[in-house]
Design a protein around this motif. Sequence first.
Motif, PDB file in Angstrom:
ATOM      1  N   GLU A   1       0.821  -1.205   0.000  1.00  0.00           N
ATOM      2  CA  GLU A   1       0.000   0.000   0.000  1.00  0.00           C
ATOM      3  C   GLU A   1       0.859   1.260   0.000  1.00  0.00           C
ATOM      4  N   GLU A   2       2.061   1.166   0.595  1.00  0.00           N
ATOM      5  CA  GLU A   2       2.960   2.328   0.605  1.00  0.00           C
ATOM      6  C   GLU A   2       3.321   2.744  -0.820  1.00  0.00           C
ATOM      7  N   GLY A   3       3.495   1.757  -1.711  1.00  0.00           N
ATOM      8  CA  GLY A   3       3.814   2.073  -3.107  1.00  0.00           C
ATOM      9  C   GLY A   3       2.669   2.757  -3.810  1.00  0.00           C
ATOM     10  N   ILE A   4       1.450   2.291  -3.566  1.00  0.00           N
ATOM     11  CA  ILE A   4       0.270   2.922  -4.155  1.00  0.00           C
ATOM     12  C   ILE A   4       0.114   4.346  -3.634  1.00  0.00           C
ATOM     13  N   LEU A   5       0.346   4.525  -2.340  1.00  0.00           N
ATOM     14  CA  LEU A   5       0.225   5.860  -1.754  1.00  0.00           C
ATOM     15  C   LEU A   5       1.229   6.822  -2.371  1.00  0.00           C
ATOM     16  N   GLU A   6       2.450   6.361  -2.570  1.00  0.00           N
ATOM     17  CA  GLU A   6       3.484   7.212  -3.169  1.00  0.00           C
ATOM     18  C   GLU A   6       3.065   7.679  -4.556  1.00  0.00           C
ATOM     19  N   GLU A   7       2.503   6.758  -5.346  1.00  0.00           N
ATOM     20  CA  GLU A   7       2.084   7.117  -6.711  1.00  0.00           C
ATOM     21  C   GLU A   7       0.832   7.983  -6.682  1.00  0.00           C
ATOM     22  N   ALA A   8      -0.087   7.691  -5.791  1.00  0.00           N
ATOM     23  CA  ALA A   8      -1.306   8.499  -5.697  1.00  0.00           C
ATOM     24  C   ALA A   8      -0.975   9.944  -5.336  1.00  0.00           C
ATOM     25  N   GLU A   9       0.026  10.120  -4.473  1.00  0.00           N
ATOM     26  CA  GLU A   9       0.444  11.474  -4.123  1.00  0.00           C
ATOM     27  C   GLU A   9       1.128  12.156  -5.300  1.00  0.00           C
ATOM     28  N   PHE A  10       1.891  11.395  -6.089  1.00  0.00           N
ATOM     29  CA  PHE A  10       2.534  11.978  -7.267  1.00  0.00           C
ATOM     30  C   PHE A  10       1.483  12.454  -8.273  1.00  0.00           C
ATOM     31  N   TYR A  11       0.466  11.626  -8.507  1.00  0.00           N
ATOM     32  CA  TYR A  11      -0.572  11.979  -9.474  1.00  0.00           C
ATOM     33  C   TYR A  11      -1.629  12.903  -8.878  1.00  0.00           C
ATOM     34  N   ASN A  12      -1.526  13.178  -7.571  1.00  0.00           N
ATOM     35  CA  ASN A  12      -2.426  14.100  -6.875  1.00  0.00           C
ATOM     36  C   ASN A  12      -3.894  13.665  -6.989  1.00  0.00           C
ATOM     37  N   ILE A  13      -4.152  12.408  -6.587  1.00  0.00           N
ATOM     38  CA  ILE A  13      -5.512  11.880  -6.602  1.00  0.00           C
ATOM     39  C   ILE A  13      -5.992  11.839  -5.158  1.00  0.00           C
TER      40      ILE A  13
ATOM     41  N   PRO B   1      -8.970  11.600  -3.366  1.00  0.00           N
ATOM     42  CA  PRO B   1      -9.805  10.540  -2.752  1.00  0.00           C
ATOM     43  C   PRO B   1      -9.039   9.242  -2.533  1.00  0.00           C
ATOM     44  N   LEU B   2      -8.165   8.891  -3.456  1.00  0.00           N
ATOM     45  CA  LEU B   2      -7.388   7.662  -3.326  1.00  0.00           C
ATOM     46  C   LEU B   2      -6.378   7.780  -2.181  1.00  0.00           C
ATOM     47  N   ILE B   3      -5.765   8.933  -2.042  1.00  0.00           N
ATOM     48  CA  ILE B   3      -4.812   9.155  -0.949  1.00  0.00           C
ATOM     49  C   ILE B   3      -5.492   8.954   0.398  1.00  0.00           C
ATOM     50  N   ARG B   4      -6.698   9.496   0.536  1.00  0.00           N
ATOM     51  CA  ARG B   4      -7.420   9.375   1.806  1.00  0.00           C
ATOM     52  C   ARG B   4      -7.791   7.923   2.105  1.00  0.00           C
ATOM     53  N   ILE B   5      -8.213   7.191   1.086  1.00  0.00           N
ATOM     54  CA  ILE B   5      -8.594   5.791   1.290  1.00  0.00           C
ATOM     55  C   ILE B   5      -7.398   4.962   1.750  1.00  0.00           C
ATOM     56  N   ILE B   6      -6.256   5.150   1.093  1.00  0.00           N
ATOM     57  CA  ILE B   6      -5.077   4.358   1.449  1.00  0.00           C
ATOM     58  C   ILE B   6      -4.608   4.694   2.859  1.00  0.00           C
ATOM     59  N   LYS B   7      -4.585   5.968   3.210  1.00  0.00           N
ATOM     60  CA  LYS B   7      -4.151   6.357   4.553  1.00  0.00           C
ATOM     61  C   LYS B   7      -5.086   5.793   5.612  1.00  0.00           C
ATOM     62  N   ASP B   8      -6.387   5.780   5.334  1.00  0.00           N
ATOM     63  CA  ASP B   8      -7.343   5.212   6.287  1.00  0.00           C
ATOM     64  C   ASP B   8      -7.091   3.718   6.474  1.00  0.00           C
ATOM     65  N   ARG B   9      -6.814   3.025   5.385  1.00  0.00           N
ATOM     66  CA  ARG B   9      -6.544   1.590   5.474  1.00  0.00           C
ATOM     67  C   ARG B   9      -5.275   1.310   6.276  1.00  0.00           C
ATOM     68  N   MET B  10      -4.251   2.111   6.044  1.00  0.00           N
ATOM     69  CA  MET B  10      -2.994   1.915   6.756  1.00  0.00           C
ATOM     70  C   MET B  10      -3.163   2.201   8.246  1.00  0.00           C
ATOM     71  N   GLU B  11      -3.964   3.218   8.589  1.00  0.00           N
ATOM     72  CA  GLU B  11      -4.207   3.520   9.993  1.00  0.00           C
ATOM     73  C   GLU B  11      -4.985   2.402  10.671  1.00  0.00           C
ATOM     74  N   GLU B  12      -5.948   1.813   9.947  1.00  0.00           N
ATOM     75  CA  GLU B  12      -6.712   0.701  10.511  1.00  0.00           C
ATOM     76  C   GLU B  12      -5.811  -0.494  10.790  1.00  0.00           C
ATOM     77  N   LYS B  13      -4.864  -0.760   9.890  1.00  0.00           N
ATOM     78  CA  LYS B  13      -3.938  -1.866  10.105  1.00  0.00           C
ATOM     79  C   LYS B  13      -3.046  -1.609  11.307  1.00  0.00           C
ATOM     80  N   ASP B  14      -2.555  -0.375  11.446  1.00  0.00           N
ATOM     81  CA  ASP B  14      -1.713  -0.040  12.591  1.00  0.00           C
ATOM     82  C   ASP B  14      -2.484  -0.214  13.892  1.00  0.00           C
TER      83      ASP B  14
END
Length: 212
Positions: free
Chosen positions: A104-116, A118-131
């Motif tokens: 998921e860290e790789g997807i987040l890095e690319e989502a931030e590069f492409y400035n998407i 909604p996708l950034i928020r979804i990935i961060k929420d998923r990572m926080e839930e896992k933590d």
Amino acid sequence: MRMEGREEMQGAVGLRCTWDIPPPAGTQAKWVRLNVGGTVFLTTRQTLCREQKSFLCRLCQGEELQSDRDETGAYLIDRDPTYFGPILNFLRHGKLVLDKDMAEEGILEEAEFYNIGPLIRIIKDRMEEKDYTVTQVPPKHVYRVLQCQEEELTQMVSTMSDGWRFEQLVNIGSSYNYGNEDQTEFLCVVSKELYNSPNGLNSEPSHKAKVR
């Protein structure tokens, strides 16, 4: 080459995003080629402009972005194609679909590069839930064995703190003789619950201590 459409991935998990803003007017469903790190993707302007503030939307609209093209006319983007597939599918249907082995860290890095956004928020929420899930592991019980004399026993038990709890008292007999009185020795077993810290290390080690 990857064509427009919904793909199903075995062992994948997904979260859906509902698009609040429709594609901007004037973005006809014209096909666009993207050469991402040597892999060609085929999609539409409508898909790329689903998120209007994204790099991809600005790219296909020609807004202040200069991008080279390959011999087929595809836009050249120097990014990892492994993570671009899930990003493009997210723009297509609003659902994040990841293979179980994809970071998921790789997807987040690319989502931030492409400035998407909604996708950034979804990935961060998923990572926080896992933590949060990791921190909810059952506590470990740590035991200590304290050796003391009879006259020290009451004071030792009454002054225990920091979560330590009395478990067992073992009489090991008389080891010392002071004057005419034997001093009975005891082993006092105490325990404490320890929770794993985020880095997986416990805050207290288990060891024996002798009270004198």
